[in-house]
Motif scaffolding. Structure first.
Motif, PDB file in Angstrom:
ATOM      1  N   THR A  79       0.800  -1.223   0.000  1.00 34.66           N
ATOM      2  CA  THR A  79       0.000   0.000   0.000  1.00 34.66           C
ATOM      3  C   THR A  79       0.830   1.268   0.000  1.00 34.66           C
ATOM      4  O   THR A  79       0.292   2.348  -0.163  1.00 34.66           O
ATOM      5  CB  THR A  79      -0.914   0.063   1.243  1.00 34.66           C
ATOM      6  N   GLY A  80       2.100   1.163   0.246  1.00 34.80           N
ATOM      7  CA  GLY A  80       2.915   2.362   0.363  1.00 34.80           C
ATOM      8  C   GLY A  80       2.809   2.998   1.727  1.00 34.80           C
ATOM      9  O   GLY A  80       3.413   4.020   1.999  1.00 34.80           O
ATOM     10  N   GLY A  81       2.023   2.405   2.622  1.00 31.70           N
ATOM     11  CA  GLY A  81       1.913   2.905   3.980  1.00 31.70           C
ATOM     12  C   GLY A  81       0.767   3.868   4.210  1.00 31.70           C
ATOM     13  O   GLY A  81       0.433   4.184   5.343  1.00 31.70           O
ATOM     14  N   LEU A  82       0.126   4.336   3.163  1.00 35.89           N
ATOM     15  CA  LEU A  82      -0.992   5.265   3.307  1.00 35.89           C
ATOM     16  C   LEU A  82      -2.291   4.492   3.160  1.00 35.89           C
ATOM     17  O   LEU A  82      -2.487   3.782   2.170  1.00 35.89           O
ATOM     18  CB  LEU A  82      -0.915   6.362   2.242  1.00 35.89           C
ATOM     19  N   VAL A  83      -3.180   4.609   4.142  1.00 34.92           N
ATOM     20  CA  VAL A  83      -4.491   3.976   4.073  1.00 34.92           C
ATOM     21  C   VAL A  83      -5.504   5.083   3.824  1.00 34.92           C
ATOM     22  O   VAL A  83      -5.586   6.044   4.598  1.00 34.92           O
ATOM     23  CB  VAL A  83      -4.829   3.218   5.373  1.00 34.92           C
ATOM     24  N   VAL A  84      -6.274   4.964   2.747  1.00 36.75           N
ATOM     25  CA  VAL A  84      -7.313   5.929   2.418  1.00 36.75           C
ATOM     26  C   VAL A  84      -8.652   5.233   2.571  1.00 36.75           C
ATOM     27  O   VAL A  84      -8.863   4.147   2.017  1.00 36.75           O
ATOM     28  CB  VAL A  84      -7.153   6.453   0.968  1.00 36.75           C
ATOM     29  N   PHE A  85      -9.549   5.837   3.328  1.00 38.34           N
ATOM     30  CA  PHE A  85     -10.887   5.287   3.524  1.00 38.34           C
ATOM     31  C   PHE A  85     -11.858   6.047   2.635  1.00 38.34           C
ATOM     32  O   PHE A  85     -11.848   7.274   2.595  1.00 38.34           O
ATOM     33  CB  PHE A  85     -11.324   5.436   4.987  1.00 38.34           C
ATOM     34  N   ASP A  86     -12.701   5.322   1.941  1.00 38.84           N
ATOM     35  CA  ASP A  86     -13.736   5.910   1.094  1.00 38.84           C
ATOM     36  C   ASP A  86     -14.956   6.147   1.978  1.00 38.84           C
ATOM     37  O   ASP A  86     -15.849   5.309   2.066  1.00 38.84           O
ATOM     38  CB  ASP A  86     -14.063   4.953  -0.045  1.00 38.84           C
ATOM     39  N   ALA A  87     -14.972   7.266   2.682  1.00 36.23           N
ATOM     40  CA  ALA A  87     -16.030   7.511   3.658  1.00 36.23           C
ATOM     41  C   ALA A  87     -16.178   8.994   3.926  1.00 36.23           C
ATOM     42  O   ALA A  87     -15.297   9.785   3.612  1.00 36.23           O
ATOM     43  CB  ALA A  87     -15.711   6.799   4.968  1.00 36.23           C
ATOM     44  N   THR A  88     -17.293   9.329   4.516  1.00 34.42           N
ATOM     45  CA  THR A  88     -17.498  10.678   5.040  1.00 34.42           C
ATOM     46  C   THR A  88     -17.691  10.540   6.539  1.00 34.42           C
ATOM     47  O   THR A  88     -17.988   9.452   7.044  1.00 34.42           O
ATOM     48  CB  THR A  88     -18.737  11.345   4.414  1.00 34.42           C
ATOM     49  N   ALA A  89     -17.557  11.625   7.266  1.00 34.31           N
ATOM     50  CA  ALA A  89     -17.776  11.582   8.712  1.00 34.31           C
ATOM     51  C   ALA A  89     -19.195  11.107   8.972  1.00 34.31           C
ATOM     52  O   ALA A  89     -20.133  11.493   8.274  1.00 34.31           O
ATOM     53  CB  ALA A  89     -17.535  12.960   9.316  1.00 34.31           C
ATOM     54  N   ALA A  90     -19.341  10.236   9.956  1.00 36.12           N
ATOM     55  CA  ALA A  90     -20.620   9.584  10.239  1.00 36.12           C
ATOM     56  C   ALA A  90     -21.714  10.593  10.592  1.00 36.12           C
ATOM     57  O   ALA A  90     -21.491  11.532  11.341  1.00 36.12           O
ATOM     58  CB  ALA A  90     -20.446   8.585  11.371  1.00 36.12           C
ATOM     59  N   GLY A  91     -22.929  10.325  10.049  1.00 36.35           N
ATOM     60  CA  GLY A  91     -24.113  11.106  10.394  1.00 36.35           C
ATOM     61  C   GLY A  91     -23.928  12.588  10.204  1.00 36.35           C
ATOM     62  O   GLY A  91     -23.379  13.051   9.209  1.00 36.35           O
ATOM     63  N   ALA A  92     -24.365  13.341  11.193  1.00 34.41           N
ATOM     64  CA  ALA A  92     -24.282  14.795  11.138  1.00 34.41           C
ATOM     65  C   ALA A  92     -22.980  15.306  11.752  1.00 34.41           C
ATOM     66  O   ALA A  92     -22.822  16.491  11.988  1.00 34.41           O
ATOM     67  CB  ALA A  92     -25.475  15.408  11.863  1.00 34.41           C
ATOM     68  N   MET A  93     -22.044  14.419  11.991  1.00 36.28           N
ATOM     69  CA  MET A  93     -20.789  14.801  12.617  1.00 36.28           C
ATOM     70  C   MET A  93     -20.013  15.743  11.694  1.00 36.28           C
ATOM     71  O   MET A  93     -19.769  15.432  10.543  1.00 36.28           O
ATOM     72  CB  MET A  93     -19.967  13.542  12.906  1.00 36.28           C
ATOM     73  N   GLY A  94     -19.642  16.881  12.206  1.00 37.25           N
ATOM     74  CA  GLY A  94     -18.888  17.846  11.422  1.00 37.25           C
ATOM     75  C   GLY A  94     -17.394  17.562  11.442  1.00 37.25           C
ATOM     76  O   GLY A  94     -16.905  16.727  12.202  1.00 37.25           O
ATOM     77  N   PHE A  95     -16.662  18.288  10.595  1.00 36.98           N
ATOM     78  CA  PHE A  95     -15.220  18.117  10.462  1.00 36.98           C
ATOM     79  C   PHE A  95     -14.502  18.268  11.796  1.00 36.98           C
ATOM     80  O   PHE A  95     -13.712  17.420  12.195  1.00 36.98           O
ATOM     81  CB  PHE A  95     -14.694  19.141   9.444  1.00 36.98           C
ATOM     82  N   ASP A  96     -14.787  19.349  12.529  1.00 36.47           N
ATOM     83  CA  ASP A  96     -14.102  19.600  13.796  1.00 36.47           C
ATOM     84  C   ASP A  96     -14.466  18.560  14.846  1.00 36.47           C
ATOM     85  O   ASP A  96     -13.619  18.114  15.606  1.00 36.47           O
ATOM     86  CB  ASP A  96     -14.416  21.003  14.320  1.00 36.47           C
ATOM     87  N   GLU A  97     -15.741  18.159  14.887  1.00 39.64           N
ATOM     88  CA  GLU A  97     -16.167  17.150  15.853  1.00 39.64           C
ATOM     89  C   GLU A  97     -15.481  15.810  15.569  1.00 39.64           C
ATOM     90  O   GLU A  97     -14.987  15.145  16.473  1.00 39.64           O
ATOM     91  CB  GLU A  97     -17.680  16.982  15.805  1.00 39.64           C
ATOM     92  N   TYR A  98     -15.434  15.424  14.310  1.00 38.66           N
ATOM     93  CA  TYR A  98     -14.799  14.151  13.948  1.00 38.66           C
ATOM     94  C   TYR A  98     -13.315  14.167  14.282  1.00 38.66           C
ATOM     95  O   TYR A  98     -12.794  13.257  14.918  1.00 38.66           O
ATOM     96  CB  TYR A  98     -14.984  13.861  12.454  1.00 38.66           C
ATOM     97  N   ASN A  99     -12.613  15.195  13.851  1.00 35.24           N
ATOM     98  CA  ASN A  99     -11.171  15.256  14.067  1.00 35.24           C
ATOM     99  C   ASN A  99     -10.808  15.547  15.515  1.00 35.24           C
ATOM    100  O   ASN A  99      -9.650  15.387  15.894  1.00 35.24           O
ATOM    101  CB  ASN A  99     -10.524  16.270  13.125  1.00 35.24           C
ATOM    102  N   GLY A 100     -11.768  15.957  16.338  1.00 37.99           N
ATOM    103  CA  GLY A 100     -11.500  16.211  17.741  1.00 37.99           C
ATOM    104  C   GLY A 100     -11.567  14.963  18.604  1.00 37.99           C
ATOM    105  O   GLY A 100     -11.153  14.972  19.748  1.00 37.99           O
ATOM    106  N   GLY A 101     -12.093  13.864  18.055  1.00 32.15           N
ATOM    107  CA  GLY A 101     -12.203  12.623  18.819  1.00 32.15           C
ATOM    108  C   GLY A 101     -10.876  11.898  18.920  1.00 32.15           C
ATOM    109  O   GLY A 101      -9.858  12.347  18.406  1.00 32.15           O
ATOM    110  N   THR A 102     -10.890  10.756  19.573  1.00 34.30           N
ATOM    111  CA  THR A 102      -9.666   9.967  19.695  1.00 34.30           C
ATOM    112  C   THR A 102      -9.363   9.257  18.383  1.00 34.30           C
ATOM    113  O   THR A 102     -10.252   8.983  17.585  1.00 34.30           O
ATOM    114  CB  THR A 102      -9.803   8.904  20.798  1.00 34.30           C
TER     115      THR A 102
END
Length: 117
Positions: A79-102
């Protein structure tokens, strides 16, 4: 800190970055079309800590990742070490909320809602 970072908005707006952006647009006109470069960042990680970028979401119409790493440090040749997920943040979760989690929670959300590409 385990890394040193530079961002487009805080001074990494160099002629070389503009040249790379123009070159990518010329090489992939059907994908990048006339989309402007709106964000760019670069990181140098501490080689001794062996810790890189954690799972996170990027808000973009098109996302281009360039890794400049000697081949001998590639820990996953398939893979070259990079994992890319074909997804969007779950539900109504916004960018800041998603990236603020663990990292563990972000990874779990990605694995529940996507496939790797």
């Amino acid at each position: 800190p385990s890394s040193l970072g530079a961002y487009l908005q805080t001074g990494w707006a160099t002629p070389l970055l503009a040249q790379i952006s123009d070159g990518l647009r010329a090489a992939f006109p059907d994908i990048l079309c006339d989309l402007p470069l709106t964000g760019a960042w670069a990181f140098k990680f501490d080689d001794q800590l062996k810790k890189g970028m954690e799972a996170h979401a990027d808000a973009a119409a098109v996302n281009v990742n360039v890794w400049i790493t000697p081949e001998k440090f590639n820990m996953n040749n398939s893979t070259g070490g990079l994992v890319v997920f074909d997804a969007t943040a779950a539900g109504a979760m916004g960018f800041d909320e998603y990236n603020g989690g663990t990292t563990a929670r972000r990874t779990a959300l990605l694995e529940e809602t996507s496939t790797t590409v």
